[in-house]
Write a protein that holds these residues in place. Structure first.
Motif, PDB file in Angstrom:
ATOM      1  N   THR A   1       0.643  -1.293   0.061  1.00  0.00           N
ATOM      2  CA  THR A   1      -0.020  -0.045  -0.171  1.00  0.00           C
ATOM      3  C   THR A   1       0.911   1.357   0.052  1.00  0.00           C
ATOM      4  N   LEU A   2       0.467   2.234  -1.054  1.00  0.00           N
ATOM      5  CA  LEU A   2       1.343   3.365  -1.061  1.00  0.00           C
ATOM      6  C   LEU A   2       0.486   4.447  -0.356  1.00  0.00           C
ATOM      7  N   LEU A   3       1.187   5.034   0.854  1.00  0.00           N
ATOM      8  CA  LEU A   3       0.290   5.958   1.760  1.00  0.00           C
ATOM      9  C   LEU A   3       1.223   7.157   1.223  1.00  0.00           C
ATOM     10  N   GLU A   4       0.604   8.062   0.215  1.00  0.00           N
ATOM     11  CA  GLU A   4       1.220   9.165  -0.388  1.00  0.00           C
ATOM     12  C   GLU A   4       1.037  10.312   0.357  1.00  0.00           C
ATOM     13  N   SER A   5       0.178  10.555   1.132  1.00  0.00           N
ATOM     14  CA  SER A   5       0.198  11.723   2.011  1.00  0.00           C
ATOM     15  C   SER A   5       1.417  11.706   3.213  1.00  0.00           C
ATOM     16  N   ARG A   6       1.908  10.463   3.487  1.00  0.00           N
ATOM     17  CA  ARG A   6       2.991  10.281   4.581  1.00  0.00           C
ATOM     18  C   ARG A   6       4.234   9.958   3.826  1.00  0.00           C
ATOM     19  N   GLY A   7       4.160   9.663   2.614  1.00  0.00           N
ATOM     20  CA  GLY A   7       5.397   9.223   2.057  1.00  0.00           C
ATOM     21  C   GLY A   7       5.863   7.918   2.404  1.00  0.00           C
ATOM     22  N   VAL A   8       4.972   6.986   2.606  1.00  0.00           N
ATOM     23  CA  VAL A   8       5.249   5.447   3.110  1.00  0.00           C
ATOM     24  C   VAL A   8       4.767   4.394   2.311  1.00  0.00           C
ATOM     25  N   LEU A   9       5.679   3.355   2.280  1.00  0.00           N
ATOM     26  CA  LEU A   9       5.062   2.265   1.581  1.00  0.00           C
ATOM     27  C   LEU A   9       4.879   1.163   2.511  1.00  0.00           C
TER      28      LEU A   9
END
Length: 205
Positions: free
Chosen positions: A106-114
């Motif tokens: 899962t790409l969590l774009e707002s947090r810059g996390v994979l």
């Protein structure tokens, strides 16, 4: 792809990007056993070793990370069957238990996390995030080098001058995932095309 010897292999830009390796244990340069060990430290790819079916070399090859060991002079059909068996095992492991849908990355774009399927969160650099966004946009398809280069350095970037930088950037992303404790790193090079994310990848909030 065939490499003349272990030195030729280790000096190649995409040495650890293959899904399956057939390694002759009798090598010029780095020993075959050490070559198997180096590949296994950097990749979860399948490894079929040739030449150590008897004696201590057989045990060493398996302990170093080979999935199967065959005689160097094994008939072609034996080698073909061995490679097919290791490949089936890899596919089964990647897919998970029969009937079970594997959790996606899962790409969590707002947090810059994979986020890995096991819940591990991997913090992405700005360039990492740009690359993973490309994979998410592709929805499982291969992403061309040109697309990645433009996303990273703009539409005017010259492919010839950025090829090594692109490879280094993808290498760092793979290493970041590996260092987060993930045995399976889904970022792979695709010969003459670019790269792909070989696992389900979705966007999350």
């Amino acid at each position: 792809m065939r490499f003349q010897d272990s030195d030729d292999f280790l000096l190649s830009a995409n040495a650890y990007d293959f899904d399956l390796y057939v390694v002759e244990l009798a090598q010029q340069g780095v020993r075959g056993i050490d070559l198997v060990r180096l590949i296994r430290r950097r990749s979860v790819a399948g490894i079929v070793a040739l030449g150590g079916e008897e004696g201590s070399e057989f045990v060493q090859a398996l302990e170093s990370g080979a999935d199967m060991v065959l005689k160097a002079d094994a008939p072609a059909d034996h080698l073909s069957a061995g490679v097919a068996a290791v490949w089936r095992r890899l596919q089964s492991t990647a897919a998970g238990a029969p009937g079970a849908a594997p959790n996606p990355w899962t790409l969590l774009e707002s947090r810059g996390v994979l986020q890995a399927p096991d819940g591990t969160e991997i913090t992405l650099s700005e360039s990492d995030l740009a690359i993973v966004r490309c994979f998410a946009d592709a929805e499982g398809a291969k992403v061309e080098r040109r697309t990645l280069i433009e996303r990273l350095w703009g539409p005017d970037a010259a492919p010839a001058s950025t090829e090594n930088a692109l490879h280094a950037t993808l290498y760092r992303l793979r290493k970041r995932i590996e260092q987060a404790g993930q045995a399976f790193v889904p970022v792979h090079a695709v010969a003459r095309v670019g790269y792909e994310f070989r696992a389900p990848l979705v966007r999350g909030s």
